[in-house]
Design a protein around this motif. Sequence first.
Motif, short mmCIF file in Angstrom:
data_model
loop_
_atom_site.label_atom_id
_atom_site.label_comp_id
_atom_site.label_asym_id
_atom_site.label_seq_id
_atom_site.Cartn_x
_atom_site.Cartn_y
_atom_site.Cartn_z
N PHE A 153 0.83 -1.21 0.00
CA PHE A 153 0.00 0.00 0.00
C PHE A 153 0.86 1.26 0.00
O PHE A 153 0.43 2.32 -0.44
N ASN A 173 -2.58 7.19 -9.06
CA ASN A 173 -2.77 7.67 -7.69
C ASN A 173 -1.40 7.76 -7.00
O ASN A 173 -0.47 7.04 -7.37
N ARG A 231 -0.55 6.59 -4.26
CA ARG A 231 -0.28 5.21 -3.82
C ARG A 231 -1.19 4.33 -4.65
O ARG A 231 -2.40 4.28 -4.38
N LEU A 279 -1.94 1.07 -5.20
CA LEU A 279 -2.80 -0.02 -4.73
C LEU A 279 -3.91 0.56 -3.87
O LEU A 279 -3.67 1.14 -2.82
N ALA A 280 -5.17 0.42 -4.35
CA ALA A 280 -6.27 1.08 -3.67
C ALA A 280 -6.91 0.16 -2.64
O ALA A 280 -7.14 0.54 -1.50
#
Lengths: 104, 150
Positions: free
Chosen positions: B35, B94, B96, B98-99
């Motif tokens: 994450f 994004n 980061r 990995l959502a």
Amino acid sequence: MASKIKVKVKLKGDVAEVKSLMMHPMETGSRKDPDNGATIPAHHITQLTFTNNDKPVMVIDCSTAVSRDPFFSFNFTGAKAGDTFVVDWVDNKGETDRTELVLE
Amino acid sequence: MRPGRRLFLKGVLALAALAAIPRALLAMAWPANAFGAIAASDAMTEIYGTDQSTPSDAITLGAPEIAENGAVVPISIETTLADVQSIGVIVDKNPRPLAVFFEIFPGTQANVACRIKMSETSPVRAIVKTPGGLFSTEKEVKVTIGGCGG
């Protein structure tokens, strides 16, 4: 404190349709306070666990990119009326919430 | 025996003991490294051990073509692939990527829905893990107003 998790489980045969809504700010840690410009620290759910009769059916790992007041839906099989369904979550500050319902 | 080696052996034994616990009883620890990754390929490598996946028509990714509000982008993932172990959602642009990561247990159907934040227009990828490997599908979502508040 009363749980702020809203969850509905609809049984269709042995398939359970789960819809759940958590109350959580899900702060990313990159947002700034409009009043003083200070960065608002990250505050987000990290892991949600759904169990049916103590058997895990779904675990959801969340980043800050999950929207405020997270909503999740999914289906699982093998459920029946009378089963105990539990939703709980923990966030990055160690806060938790939990709710329990009996399927009907 | 040197202490270093003893320690190593202990580690191996501990790992073996962990592996023996049935998967269904043990949720994965929250994958902080995945994450926290800033590049999508690093996030994938952290969580799957590889950044390669096979494009598959058997995965349906529901997402709006244009998301007016990046703070709330509804997505859904459904697949006809068998024995799904997990479904990951990666938003390439994004901060980061990995959502969210769904750990699917036996008996749970591989159709999930949730709402995510997107900072800007980006491909959204659904990664489905099965015993046969990693499969994916992707869709471009145009974002009018970013939802990461940066």
